[in-house]
Design a protein around this motif. Structure first.
Motif, PDB file in Angstrom:
ATOM      1  N   ASN A 226      35.723  12.240  82.909  1.00  0.00           N
ATOM      2  CA  ASN A 226      36.880  13.106  83.093  1.00  0.00           C
ATOM      3  C   ASN A 226      37.745  13.051  81.844  1.00  0.00           C
ATOM      4  O   ASN A 226      38.173  11.990  81.417  1.00  0.00           O
ATOM      5  CB  ASN A 226      37.690  12.658  84.318  1.00  0.00           C
ATOM      6  CG  ASN A 226      36.910  12.856  85.601  1.00  0.00           C
ATOM      7  OD1 ASN A 226      36.199  13.831  85.735  1.00  0.00           O
ATOM      8  ND2 ASN A 226      37.028  11.915  86.521  1.00  0.00           N
ATOM      9  N   PHE A 227      37.976  14.210  81.261  1.00  0.00           N
ATOM     10  CA  PHE A 227      38.846  14.287  80.090  1.00  0.00           C
ATOM     11  C   PHE A 227      39.571  15.625  80.128  1.00  0.00           C
ATOM     12  O   PHE A 227      39.160  16.559  80.812  1.00  0.00           O
ATOM     13  CB  PHE A 227      38.062  14.121  78.782  1.00  0.00           C
ATOM     14  CG  PHE A 227      36.932  15.092  78.591  1.00  0.00           C
ATOM     15  CD1 PHE A 227      37.146  16.295  77.940  1.00  0.00           C
ATOM     16  CD2 PHE A 227      35.659  14.792  79.046  1.00  0.00           C
ATOM     17  CE1 PHE A 227      36.107  17.185  77.755  1.00  0.00           C
ATOM     18  CE2 PHE A 227      34.614  15.678  78.865  1.00  0.00           C
ATOM     19  CZ  PHE A 227      34.833  16.882  78.218  1.00  0.00           C
ATOM     20  N   ARG A 228      40.657  15.678  79.384  1.00  0.00           N
ATOM     21  CA  ARG A 228      41.453  16.889  79.355  1.00  0.00           C
ATOM     22  C   ARG A 228      40.704  17.981  78.591  1.00  0.00           C
ATOM     23  O   ARG A 228      40.133  17.730  77.539  1.00  0.00           O
ATOM     24  CB  ARG A 228      42.791  16.596  78.668  1.00  0.00           C
ATOM     25  CG  ARG A 228      43.933  17.338  79.280  1.00  0.00           C
ATOM     26  CD  ARG A 228      45.244  16.842  78.813  1.00  0.00           C
ATOM     27  NE  ARG A 228      45.263  16.644  77.346  1.00  0.00           N
ATOM     28  CZ  ARG A 228      46.348  16.377  76.671  1.00  0.00           C
ATOM     29  NH1 ARG A 228      47.487  16.256  77.291  1.00  0.00           N
ATOM     30  NH2 ARG A 228      46.298  16.201  75.373  1.00  0.00           N
ATOM     31  N   GLY A 229      40.697  19.175  79.105  1.00  0.00           N
ATOM     32  CA  GLY A 229      40.017  20.289  78.462  1.00  0.00           C
ATOM     33  C   GLY A 229      38.553  20.407  78.822  1.00  0.00           C
ATOM     34  O   GLY A 229      37.814  21.155  78.177  1.00  0.00           O
ATOM     35  N   GLN A 230      38.124  19.683  79.827  1.00  0.00           N
ATOM     36  CA  GLN A 230      36.721  19.697  80.234  1.00  0.00           C
ATOM     37  C   GLN A 230      36.296  21.103  80.683  1.00  0.00           C
ATOM     38  O   GLN A 230      35.216  21.578  80.314  1.00  0.00           O
ATOM     39  CB  GLN A 230      36.516  18.691  81.358  1.00  0.00           C
ATOM     40  CG  GLN A 230      35.095  18.490  81.784  1.00  0.00           C
ATOM     41  CD  GLN A 230      34.974  17.359  82.793  1.00  0.00           C
ATOM     42  OE1 GLN A 230      35.967  16.843  83.298  1.00  0.00           O
ATOM     43  NE2 GLN A 230      33.766  16.970  83.081  1.00  0.00           N
ATOM     44  N   ASN A 231      37.142  21.770  81.447  1.00  0.00           N
ATOM     45  CA  ASN A 231      36.808  23.121  81.914  1.00  0.00           C
ATOM     46  C   ASN A 231      36.792  24.121  80.759  1.00  0.00           C
ATOM     47  O   ASN A 231      35.992  25.058  80.760  1.00  0.00           O
ATOM     48  CB  ASN A 231      37.803  23.574  82.986  1.00  0.00           C
ATOM     49  CG  ASN A 231      37.631  22.782  84.260  1.00  0.00           C
ATOM     50  OD1 ASN A 231      36.547  22.276  84.535  1.00  0.00           O
ATOM     51  ND2 ASN A 231      38.701  22.656  85.028  1.00  0.00           N
TER      52      ASN A 231
END
Length: 190
Positions: free
Chosen positions: A103-108
């Motif tokens: 899980n990391f920011r900007g994954q989508n």
């Protein structure tokens, strides 16, 4: 009455079969002519271009292989293919694992980028790619071909492998982490 119906069916079947046989001959005749002409000597070809050769000359294939440089072409293709496959599988597996289980920011946003990059036709970026490769000096090189294949095939493989990795239960990955595996170890061994 029944006799006429069966007679009409027979005539219909015979007409259909005759049409299919003519179509088959029409379709396969150029291949047979091509095969027979490839087995002829030059003189035999000029004298009888549509007939069966008097003697089958297999040396035409070996001379075409040598003159065409097919050995070097096949070896180059094998090198490009194997190298591109290794890099695509390696990079796509790592990226798919990161997109599926970390899980990391900007994954989508990253996932959307890969999906959108697949929707762009290859012909759309050929001209800019040509100028970039010409400037960098990768035009007509094996390295340039490898880079193109890697860039084209990575997005699909990332999406494909991500869906596979999502199917792996998280409990297995967590138990490997508890047993002392790093993120790299979890990726590599599990």
């Amino acid at each position: 009455m029944g006799y006429l119906m069966t007679m009409r069916k027979r005539i219909g079947h015979i007409a259909r079969d005759l049409f299919l046989i003519i179509l088959l001959i029409y379709t396969l005749a150029p291949f047979f002519i091509l095969f027979f002409n490839s087995m002829k000597t030059k003189e035999d070809f000029y004298l009888n271009p549509f007939g069966v050769p008097k003697t089958f000359n297999f040396s035409n294939y070996s001379s075409a292989w040598v003159k065409g440089g097919y050995t070097e072409a096949y070896l180059n293709s094998l090198l490009i293919c194997c190298t591109a496959i290794v890099f695509v599988v390696l990079f796509a597996c790592m990226a798919a694992y990161a997109l599926a289980k970390m899980n990391f920011r900007g994954q989508n946003i990253v996932m959307t980028y890969f999906v959108l990059s697949m929707s762009i036709p290859v012909s759309l970026f050929l001209v800019p790619l040509f100028f970039i490769f010409k400037t960098v000096g990768l035009m007509n090189t094996i390295q340039g071909s490898i880079i193109i294949y890697i860039a084209i095939y990575i997005p699909f493989n990332i999406i494909f492998l991500r869906s596979f990795i999502l199917g792996i239960p998280s409990l297995i990955l967590e138990s490997a982490s508890l047993d002392g595996c790093s993120d790299w170890g979890v990726f590599w061994y599990i």
